[in-house]
Design a protein around this motif. Sequence first.
Motif, PDB file in Angstrom:
ATOM      1  N   LEU A 239      20.712 -39.295 -30.137  1.00 32.11           N
ATOM      2  CA  LEU A 239      21.453 -38.870 -28.932  1.00 32.11           C
ATOM      3  C   LEU A 239      20.482 -38.569 -27.793  1.00 32.11           C
ATOM      4  O   LEU A 239      20.712 -38.942 -26.644  1.00 32.11           O
ATOM      5  CB  LEU A 239      22.283 -37.609 -29.227  1.00 32.11           C
ATOM      6  N   GLU A 240      19.409 -37.887 -28.132  1.00 32.83           N
ATOM      7  CA  GLU A 240      18.437 -37.504 -27.106  1.00 32.83           C
ATOM      8  C   GLU A 240      17.699 -38.730 -26.550  1.00 32.83           C
ATOM      9  O   GLU A 240      17.469 -38.834 -25.343  1.00 32.83           O
ATOM     10  CB  GLU A 240      17.459 -36.467 -27.686  1.00 32.83           C
ATOM     11  N   GLY A 241      17.379 -39.675 -27.425  1.00 32.67           N
ATOM     12  CA  GLY A 241      16.735 -40.910 -26.957  1.00 32.67           C
ATOM     13  C   GLY A 241      17.628 -41.635 -25.966  1.00 32.67           C
ATOM     14  O   GLY A 241      17.173 -42.126 -24.924  1.00 32.67           O
ATOM     15  N   ALA A 242      18.924 -41.689 -26.267  1.00 33.74           N
ATOM     16  CA  ALA A 242      19.880 -42.363 -25.380  1.00 33.74           C
ATOM     17  C   ALA A 242      20.010 -41.621 -24.052  1.00 33.74           C
ATOM     18  O   ALA A 242      20.067 -42.234 -22.981  1.00 33.74           O
ATOM     19  CB  ALA A 242      21.239 -42.477 -26.070  1.00 33.74           C
ATOM     20  N   LEU A 243      20.043 -40.293 -24.117  1.00 31.91           N
ATOM     21  CA  LEU A 243      20.161 -39.514 -22.877  1.00 31.91           C
ATOM     22  C   LEU A 243      18.950 -39.738 -21.974  1.00 31.91           C
ATOM     23  O   LEU A 243      19.101 -39.920 -20.750  1.00 31.91           O
ATOM     24  CB  LEU A 243      20.319 -38.012 -23.193  1.00 31.91           C
ATOM     25  N   LYS A 244      17.753 -39.756 -22.573  1.00 28.49           N
ATOM     26  CA  LYS A 244      16.547 -39.988 -21.765  1.00 28.49           C
ATOM     27  C   LYS A 244      16.647 -41.316 -21.022  1.00 28.49           C
ATOM     28  O   LYS A 244      16.348 -41.403 -19.837  1.00 28.49           O
ATOM     29  CB  LYS A 244      15.275 -40.025 -22.625  1.00 28.49           C
ATOM     30  N   LEU A 245      17.079 -42.362 -21.745  1.00 33.58           N
ATOM     31  CA  LEU A 245      17.152 -43.678 -21.109  1.00 33.58           C
ATOM     32  C   LEU A 245      18.178 -43.685 -19.974  1.00 33.58           C
ATOM     33  O   LEU A 245      17.906 -44.173 -18.881  1.00 33.58           O
ATOM     34  CB  LEU A 245      17.496 -44.744 -22.159  1.00 33.58           C
ATOM     35  N   LYS A 246      19.368 -43.133 -20.242  1.00 29.19           N
ATOM     36  CA  LYS A 246      20.421 -43.073 -19.211  1.00 29.19           C
ATOM     37  C   LYS A 246      19.922 -42.390 -17.954  1.00 29.19           C
ATOM     38  O   LYS A 246      20.066 -42.893 -16.845  1.00 29.19           O
ATOM     39  CB  LYS A 246      21.605 -42.213 -19.707  1.00 29.19           C
ATOM     40  N   GLU A 247      19.363 -41.199 -18.155  1.00 29.73           N
ATOM     41  CA  GLU A 247      18.983 -40.359 -17.024  1.00 29.73           C
ATOM     42  C   GLU A 247      18.013 -41.015 -16.069  1.00 29.73           C
ATOM     43  O   GLU A 247      18.140 -40.884 -14.864  1.00 29.73           O
ATOM     44  CB  GLU A 247      18.261 -39.096 -17.534  1.00 29.73           C
ATOM     45  N   ILE A 248      16.988 -41.662 -16.631  1.00 30.52           N
ATOM     46  CA  ILE A 248      15.927 -42.117 -15.729  1.00 30.52           C
ATOM     47  C   ILE A 248      15.957 -43.603 -15.432  1.00 30.52           C
ATOM     48  O   ILE A 248      15.424 -44.035 -14.421  1.00 30.52           O
ATOM     49  CB  ILE A 248      14.529 -41.676 -16.224  1.00 30.52           C
ATOM     50  N   LEU A 342       9.349 -44.914 -24.272  1.00 29.87           N
ATOM     51  CA  LEU A 342      10.129 -46.134 -24.058  1.00 29.87           C
ATOM     52  C   LEU A 342      11.041 -45.978 -22.840  1.00 29.87           C
ATOM     53  O   LEU A 342      11.078 -46.839 -21.955  1.00 29.87           O
ATOM     54  CB  LEU A 342      10.952 -46.439 -25.313  1.00 29.87           C
ATOM     55  N   ALA A 343      11.750 -44.862 -22.765  1.00 30.56           N
ATOM     56  CA  ALA A 343      12.636 -44.606 -21.618  1.00 30.56           C
ATOM     57  C   ALA A 343      11.818 -44.561 -20.332  1.00 30.56           C
ATOM     58  O   ALA A 343      12.191 -45.144 -19.306  1.00 30.56           O
ATOM     59  CB  ALA A 343      13.393 -43.292 -21.816  1.00 30.56           C
ATOM     60  N   TYR A 344      10.678 -43.882 -20.415  1.00 27.02           N
ATOM     61  CA  TYR A 344       9.820 -43.749 -19.241  1.00 27.02           C
ATOM     62  C   TYR A 344       9.398 -45.118 -18.709  1.00 27.02           C
ATOM     63  O   TYR A 344       9.560 -45.425 -17.520  1.00 27.02           O
ATOM     64  CB  TYR A 344       8.590 -42.890 -19.580  1.00 27.02           C
ATOM     65  N   TYR A 345       8.862 -45.970 -19.604  1.00 24.37           N
ATOM     66  CA  TYR A 345       8.356 -47.264 -19.117  1.00 24.37           C
ATOM     67  C   TYR A 345       9.477 -48.201 -18.669  1.00 24.37           C
ATOM     68  O   TYR A 345       9.318 -48.939 -17.701  1.00 24.37           O
ATOM     69  CB  TYR A 345       7.420 -47.912 -20.144  1.00 24.37           C
ATOM     70  N   ILE A 346      10.608 -48.163 -19.343  1.00 27.14           N
ATOM     71  CA  ILE A 346      11.718 -49.000 -18.867  1.00 27.14           C
ATOM     72  C   ILE A 346      12.093 -48.574 -17.442  1.00 27.14           C
ATOM     73  O   ILE A 346      12.258 -49.403 -16.545  1.00 27.14           O
ATOM     74  CB  ILE A 346      12.933 -48.926 -19.824  1.00 27.14           C
ATOM     75  N   ALA A 347      12.163 -47.278 -17.222  1.00 27.36           N
ATOM     76  CA  ALA A 347      12.526 -46.770 -15.891  1.00 27.36           C
ATOM     77  C   ALA A 347      11.472 -47.135 -14.850  1.00 27.36           C
ATOM     78  O   ALA A 347      11.800 -47.571 -13.736  1.00 27.36           O
ATOM     79  CB  ALA A 347      12.721 -45.256 -15.946  1.00 27.36           C
TER      80      ALA A 347
END
Length: 367
Positions: A239-248, A342-347
Amino acid sequence: EKGGYEHFMLKEIFEQPKSIHDTLRGRLLVEEGIIKMAGIWDNLERLNQAQKITIIACGTSWHAGLIGEYLIEEFARIPVEVEYASEFRYRNPIISEKDIVIAISQSGETADTMAAIKMAKEKGAFVYGICNVVDSSISRVTDAGSYTHAGPEIGVASTKAFTAQLTVLSLIALKLGKHNGHLSNQEFMRLCTELETIPQKVQEVLESTHEITKEIAKSFVDAQNFLYLGRGYNFPAALEGALKLKEISYIHAEGYPAAEMKHGPIALIDENMPIVIIAPRQGHYDKIVSNVQEIKARKGKVIAVVNKGDTQVASVADYVIEFPETSECFSPIIASVPLQLLAYYIAVYRGANVDQPRNLAKSVTVE
Ligand code: F6R
């Protein structure tokens, strides 16, 4: 002040070995065989005699709370419920003097969490706070508490505060379990010894996954959806991994318990669906192996977050991120780190403002 990093978020991701260490320092005393936490010690009887513990929080802190539920129920055998503060406060929950409420808030200023605390106190509950910001409103209004010592978190997306919350919740669960007799001394010592290695393992995972998460991110800059799956302790990590990706990154992402796939989300899977699956060797490993096979049979793109040297999941996955093995209960602390990267670099590759994502504020002081 970004210490050479391009963004605060990246700096804060890399600070985690230190912030976790700081959160453990002076508390986890392995040689003496004790966990020292004044807030717990001073209220030990009340806490261990609670008929139930309700954890209230929002967002990332709520995800930490879900892992806290697993920890406290496993080691202290006290029933735990986890609620969104915003729901709790408006639904006349059943709370009495025999209840303990644990409020988790990085900022210590979240309006919904604050209102929920006030309501719990009116109903006579004892409220324990887990805050990062010293002397924040929530830390002042709670009856007792333990600070996370993550240091100031500037990036809007919570990273080091989350892993520090998991660290404090681990300490609390182990301490309660040791004193109420549900955790044998041997098991307590084994877990404490393992917990002490977590900052080093987080350092290792930062070093070993930094490049690969960048590479994977490049392949998914144009993705429109993501699924994140995990089981047991790693379901909230999903859930937290998904939230990080959504947010940024503003990519739609959902987290699910892996076994829930077949009850709906599996319909979404085709060759365009990236699926991040957290699958450490312990816990429900063989179940997750079959979940991965089900996804591959439908041509989903699997990014597997597995223990070092994994072969079974790794051999069917499209991308593999390895992390050091630890006890299942601490694995979300380590597994969350490459998901943050992962979320950081995608963003970043999408050109998004990672430190200040649109529509979000660091502390949500309005309803
Ligand atoms: C996520 C995020 C938010 C906060 C939530 C609660 O990255 O930052 O979801 O976790 O607003 O904030 P605190 O913990 O300050 O109460």
